[in-house]
Design a protein around this motif. Structure first.
Motif, mmCIF file in Angstrom:
data_model
loop_
_atom_site.group_PDB
_atom_site.id
_atom_site.type_symbol
_atom_site.label_atom_id
_atom_site.label_comp_id
_atom_site.label_asym_id
_atom_site.label_seq_id
_atom_site.Cartn_x
_atom_site.Cartn_y
_atom_site.Cartn_z
ATOM 1 N N VAL A 125 115.333 52.976 -40.046
ATOM 2 C CA VAL A 125 114.846 52.652 -41.093
ATOM 3 C C VAL A 125 115.901 53.183 -42.361
ATOM 4 O O VAL A 125 116.337 54.402 -42.179
ATOM 5 N N GLN A 126 116.497 52.311 -43.119
ATOM 6 C CA GLN A 126 117.458 52.955 -44.418
ATOM 7 C C GLN A 126 116.888 53.057 -45.637
ATOM 8 O O GLN A 126 115.876 52.323 -45.821
ATOM 9 N N ARG A 127 117.286 54.134 -46.296
ATOM 10 C CA ARG A 127 116.880 54.124 -47.714
ATOM 11 C C ARG A 127 118.273 53.887 -48.708
ATOM 12 O O ARG A 127 119.149 54.261 -48.401
ATOM 13 N N VAL A 128 118.013 53.145 -49.671
ATOM 14 C CA VAL A 128 119.070 52.854 -50.723
ATOM 15 C C VAL A 128 118.765 53.362 -51.892
ATOM 16 O O VAL A 128 117.669 52.868 -52.555
ATOM 17 N N ASP B 216 107.705 62.189 -45.350
ATOM 18 C CA ASP B 216 108.233 63.198 -44.202
ATOM 19 C C ASP B 216 108.873 62.186 -43.226
ATOM 20 O O ASP B 216 108.662 62.184 -42.068
ATOM 21 N N ASP B 217 110.182 61.847 -43.566
ATOM 22 C CA ASP B 217 111.038 60.783 -42.997
ATOM 23 C C ASP B 217 110.499 59.873 -42.315
ATOM 24 O O ASP B 217 110.962 59.672 -40.997
ATOM 25 N N PHE B 218 109.519 59.108 -42.803
ATOM 26 C CA PHE B 218 108.725 58.049 -42.013
ATOM 27 C C PHE B 218 108.076 58.343 -40.885
ATOM 28 O O PHE B 218 108.098 57.573 -39.808
ATOM 29 N N THR C 259 114.047 48.073 -42.913
ATOM 30 C CA THR C 259 113.899 48.289 -41.499
ATOM 31 C C THR C 259 115.474 47.518 -40.903
ATOM 32 O O THR C 259 115.682 46.378 -41.302
ATOM 33 N N GLU C 260 115.828 48.052 -40.070
ATOM 34 C CA GLU C 260 116.890 47.373 -39.199
ATOM 35 C C GLU C 260 116.274 47.132 -37.833
ATOM 36 O O GLU C 260 115.468 48.003 -36.936
#
Length: 371
Positions: free
Chosen positions: A71-74, A135-137, A65-66
């Motif tokens: 929300v970022q996924r690595v 579902d894309d958060f 989370t920023e």
């Protein structure tokens, strides 16, 4: 005053590239030594904006989370960073508030929880929200609401207990809340501010809570780290300009704020096992069980004001017996420390939070591995 002096030094073989070890033994003045390199740091991802919550999914993907609300996924497969959710329209990123803690449900890896500051009917408020990762958060539901919020002291760390049948490690969801700038709320057991809450995964107060509500412990100023060791819950907490704390959390205990900071002479409040003056601003907590043998079982947290990674050795009786500063001043403000695949140690920088001096590619996630 300091709660304890260091009872013995950590082993001399521990070292870091560009780091110093501040070692102290009972009755001695602290000495600073530069150790031989025994680990290396590498950048996992960069160009983040105040990464706060961090959680690995079972497939190895890292979710972050920023604070502004993204929300970022690595991806584990190729290390590619991808924004998967933009919640900036529902999150109030004011001061220390915003999109903060993150936890993945231990029994359903498609369900994640976040701690969010938003603009409620009575001003800034914090809540815990459940999302579906695939579902894309998308927001499934608000599982807990009404936590007092402000531009300061929002707490924000959430974590599931590791499972088990006793103590704090019962698979419940723990939520660290700040006093929202109104210190007296921390002593009010009916208020949700200045507490560590214990909830069921559905957001109900845990049936074993001590006061018949969501409160697990109280008397906290701004706790931001939660970590377990063999069923015992440890936390880190921000003091004002002094007396940052490491606490052992026991159901129903009062940790003193604002009536007491650091160690006390009476039995009314639960003392920290360690306090720090001047403040170093601990922003997280984790226990390490990875490949660096000398660190196994040690307690780690990032420091914001201290700009280093802090290592603490805690004995079986809960006494702090050694400490060390790692990466001292090398990467600026460090916040969230966590472990991941193969039990490596990870830490996020927090140089774009308005209080640091960001480098061109900040903020970043660093991984610490043996040489």
């Amino acid at each position: 005053m300091q709660r304890r002096v260091y009872l013995r030094s950590l082993t001399a073989t521990v070292g870091a590239v560009g780091a110093t070890g501040c070692l102290r033994t009972a009755g001695d003045e602290p000495t600073t030594t530069t150790e031989q390199p025994r680990f290396r740091t590498e950048t996992v991802t960069m160009e983040l904006e105040v990464p706060w919550g961090a959680a690995f999914a079972p497939d190895g993907d890292l979710y972050l989370t920023e604070r502004p609300g993204r929300v970022q996924r690595v991806a584990h497969e190729n290390g590619r960073k991808e924004q998967i959710a933009d919640l900036t329209d529902v999150v109030a990123a004011r001061g220390e508030g915003g999109l903060l803690g993150l936890a993945i449900h231990p029994g359903n890896s498609d369900i994640a929880y976040t701690y969010q500051t938003y603009e409620g009917q009575n001003g800034l408020t914090n809540r815990v929200v459940r999302h579906r990762i695939s579902d894309d958060f998308v927001r499934e539901s608000v599982v807990f609401d009404g936590i007092p919020g402000a531009s300061i002291h929002d707490g924000g760390r959430i974590a599931f207990g590791p499972g088990g049948s006793s103590g704090a490690s019962d698979g419940a969801l723990y939520v660290a809340t700040g006093d929202a700038g109104e210190s007296g709320l921390a002593q009010d057991r009916e208020s949700l501010a200045g507490k560590v809450l214990r909830l069921t995964p559905d957001g109900e107060p845990h049936p074993d809570n001590p006061f018949g509500n969501a409160v697990f412990t109280y008397g906290h100023r701004n706790p931001q780290g939660l970590a377990w060791r063999e069923g015992t819950l440890f936390s880190t907490e921000h003091g004002p300009s002094s007396d940052d704390e490491i606490n052992v959390l026991r159901a129903g205990n009062n940790y003193g704020w604002p009536e007491a900071m650091g160690p006390t002479d009476g039995g009314r409040f639960t003392d920290p096992i360690e306090s720090y003056t001047p403040a170093i601003a601990p922003g997280s907590a984790t226990f390490y069980h990875g490949p660096v043998e000398d660190w196994r079982g040690d307690f780690f947290f990032g420091t914001l004001a201290g700009t280093h990674l802090h290592r603490v050795r805690i004995d079986d009786n809960g006494n702090v017996v050694g400490q060390q500063r790692l990466l001292d001043g090398k990467y600026g403000r460090l916040r969230t420390v966590f472990t991941g695949p193969e039990d490596h140690l990870y830490v996020t920088t927090s140089n774009r939070d308005g209080r640091g001096t960001p480098a061109p590619q900040d903020d970043r996630v660093l991984r610490i591995q043996p040489v």
